[in-house]
Write a protein that holds these residues in place. Structure first.
Motif, mmCIF file in Angstrom:
data_model
loop_
_atom_site.group_PDB
_atom_site.id
_atom_site.type_symbol
_atom_site.label_atom_id
_atom_site.label_comp_id
_atom_site.label_asym_id
_atom_site.label_seq_id
_atom_site.Cartn_x
_atom_site.Cartn_y
_atom_site.Cartn_z
ATOM 1 N N GLY A 31 -0.386 -19.457 -10.185
ATOM 2 C CA GLY A 31 -0.146 -21.024 -9.833
ATOM 3 C C GLY A 31 1.335 -20.654 -8.670
ATOM 4 N N LEU A 32 1.663 -19.413 -8.496
ATOM 5 C CA LEU A 32 2.826 -19.063 -7.448
ATOM 6 C C LEU A 32 2.552 -19.075 -6.037
ATOM 7 C CD1 LEU A 32 4.453 -16.452 -9.592
ATOM 8 C CD2 LEU A 32 5.003 -18.526 -10.204
ATOM 9 N N SER A 33 3.084 -19.205 -5.211
ATOM 10 C CA SER A 33 3.107 -19.453 -4.018
ATOM 11 C C SER A 33 2.735 -17.288 -3.339
ATOM 12 C CB SER A 33 4.233 -19.596 -3.012
ATOM 13 O OG SER A 33 5.856 -18.953 -3.030
ATOM 14 N N PRO A 34 2.043 -16.682 -2.420
ATOM 15 C CA PRO A 34 2.301 -15.115 -2.481
ATOM 16 C C PRO A 34 3.649 -15.067 -1.700
ATOM 17 C CG PRO A 34 0.114 -16.339 -0.946
ATOM 18 C CD PRO A 34 1.518 -17.584 -1.867
ATOM 19 N N SER A 35 4.402 -15.061 -1.352
ATOM 20 C CA SER A 35 5.874 -14.915 -1.200
ATOM 21 C C SER A 35 6.496 -14.495 -2.580
ATOM 22 C CB SER A 35 6.300 -16.122 -0.324
ATOM 23 O OG SER A 35 7.164 -17.200 -0.525
ATOM 24 N N GLY A 36 6.278 -15.259 -3.031
ATOM 25 C CA GLY A 36 7.005 -15.803 -4.274
ATOM 26 C C GLY A 36 6.875 -14.369 -6.167
ATOM 27 N N VAL A 37 5.440 -14.425 -5.449
ATOM 28 C CA VAL A 37 5.113 -12.616 -6.224
ATOM 29 C C VAL A 37 5.512 -11.728 -5.110
ATOM 30 C CG1 VAL A 37 2.558 -11.272 -6.179
ATOM 31 C CG2 VAL A 37 3.296 -14.033 -6.535
ATOM 32 N N SER A 38 5.425 -11.666 -4.109
ATOM 33 C CA SER A 38 6.437 -10.850 -3.429
ATOM 34 C C SER A 38 7.434 -10.526 -3.416
ATOM 35 C CB SER A 38 6.194 -10.898 -1.574
ATOM 36 O OG SER A 38 6.543 -10.243 -1.464
ATOM 37 N N ARG A 39 8.032 -11.635 -3.675
ATOM 38 C CA ARG A 39 9.791 -11.626 -4.185
ATOM 39 C C ARG A 39 9.858 -10.961 -5.772
ATOM 40 N NH1 ARG A 39 10.059 -16.120 -1.461
ATOM 41 N NH2 ARG A 39 10.192 -17.090 -3.769
ATOM 42 N N ALA A 40 8.806 -11.121 -6.623
ATOM 43 C CA ALA A 40 8.908 -11.099 -8.359
ATOM 44 C C ALA A 40 8.889 -9.335 -7.810
ATOM 45 C CB ALA A 40 7.504 -11.251 -9.486
ATOM 46 N N VAL A 41 7.881 -8.994 -7.332
ATOM 47 C CA VAL A 41 7.237 -7.652 -7.173
ATOM 48 C C VAL A 41 8.727 -7.124 -6.951
ATOM 49 C CG1 VAL A 41 5.959 -5.230 -6.246
ATOM 50 C CG2 VAL A 41 5.228 -7.969 -7.181
ATOM 51 N N SER A 42 8.728 -6.866 -5.806
ATOM 52 C CA SER A 42 10.601 -6.615 -5.326
ATOM 53 C C SER A 42 11.840 -6.671 -6.337
ATOM 54 C CB SER A 42 10.622 -7.875 -3.881
ATOM 55 O OG SER A 42 10.101 -7.290 -2.561
ATOM 56 N N ARG A 43 11.563 -7.145 -7.192
ATOM 57 C CA ARG A 43 13.265 -7.596 -7.341
ATOM 58 C C ARG A 43 12.073 -6.708 -8.906
ATOM 59 N NH1 ARG A 43 12.567 -13.411 -6.968
ATOM 60 N NH2 ARG A 43 11.263 -13.542 -8.951
ATOM 61 N N LEU A 44 11.303 -6.328 -9.014
ATOM 62 C CA LEU A 44 10.848 -5.517 -9.803
ATOM 63 C C LEU A 44 11.694 -3.883 -10.044
ATOM 64 C CD1 LEU A 44 9.683 -4.774 -13.246
ATOM 65 C CD2 LEU A 44 7.439 -4.883 -12.208
ATOM 66 N N GLU A 45 10.734 -4.086 -8.788
ATOM 67 C CA GLU A 45 10.943 -2.470 -8.054
ATOM 68 C C GLU A 45 12.685 -2.213 -7.629
ATOM 69 O OE1 GLU A 45 7.108 -2.166 -4.626
ATOM 70 O OE2 GLU A 45 8.769 -3.168 -4.104
ATOM 71 N N LYS A 46 13.098 -2.657 -7.796
ATOM 72 C CA LYS A 46 14.996 -2.511 -7.448
ATOM 73 C C LYS A 46 15.160 -2.426 -8.698
ATOM 74 C CE LYS A 46 18.795 -4.514 -5.349
ATOM 75 N NZ LYS A 46 19.249 -5.848 -4.553
#
Length: 230
Positions: A31-46
């Protein structure tokens, strides 16, 4: 140990991406936007300090080689030489198996912007290049091949180009690798080795790509339509 809700949330998103194989499908499931998913993964990687997903692959063109239509002198002597591309349908043809479609590759003849397509029909279907070349040299039929790799048999007169004026089709050879962030030195060295080896084997008129590095750049030139590793 303190529970980290943000870290757990990022792991949940990462798991959804891994399971669905797509940022878009994971976004739909969560239930998220694709950009929201991408940001979440980027934050996790960081947060963990490791790149967890290769989002894309890079491609680099190594070489563009012509597709030529060939036959042996023996075949031409016994069956005659087709005068135009349409006439190959009346000849014995050696077809090459396409594993994607489970059918023979289609035959096309290119001259400038003009393209002539010939239905893929033939009695002999092979899935190995050496087998195809051997059959063609033996006089079993006409074949379409990449020019690179057959220069020597052409020079030796074992095969002849039937339509030199209809050989404008180009087949690019690519190197695929994970995105630039993790481009290892050994990958770089191997790609440069491939470029130098292929370019040395290819006729001068072929489009060629230079390896990276100033010294290698003096040896080869980049094809006008080559992909760049940006």
């Amino acid at each position: 140990m303190t529970f980290d809700g943000r870290l757990f949330s990022g792991i949940t998103v990462l798991a959804a991406v891994a399971e669905s194989g797509s940022f878009v499908r994971a976004a739909d499931a969560l239930g998220l936007s694709p950009s929201g998913v991408s940001r979440a993964v980027s934050r996790l990687e960081k947060r963990v300090g490791v790149r967890l997903l290769d989002r894309t692959t890079r491609s680099q063109t190594l070489l563009e080689t012509r597709i030529i239509t060939v036959a042996s002198p023996r075949y031409v002597a016994e069956h005659g030489q087709p005068g135009k591309p349409e006439e190959v349908s009346k000849h014995q043809r050696i077809m090459f198996y396409n594993p994607v479609t489970a059918k023979p590759f289609e035959w096309e003849f290119h001259r400038g912007k003009k393209v002539t397509e010939i239905p893929a029909e033939g009695r002999l279907l092979v899935s190995d290049v050496e087998t195809m070349l051997g059959a063609c040299i033996a006089g079993a039929g006409i074949a379409q091949v990449m020019e690179i790799g057959v220069e020597q048999v052409m020079r030796d007169g074992l095969l002849v180009d039937l339509f030199p004026d209809w050989s404008d089709e180009r087949f690019p050879l690519y190197a695929l690798f994970p995105s630039r962030r993790h481009r290892a030195a050994k990958v770089e060295a191997f790609i440069n080795f491939c470029i130098e080896s292929l370019s040395a084997a290819a006729p001068v008129r072929h489009a060629q790509i230079r390896p990276r590095g100033a010294s290698a750049a003096k040896k080869l030139r980049r094809t006008p339509h080559g992909d760049r590793d940006d």
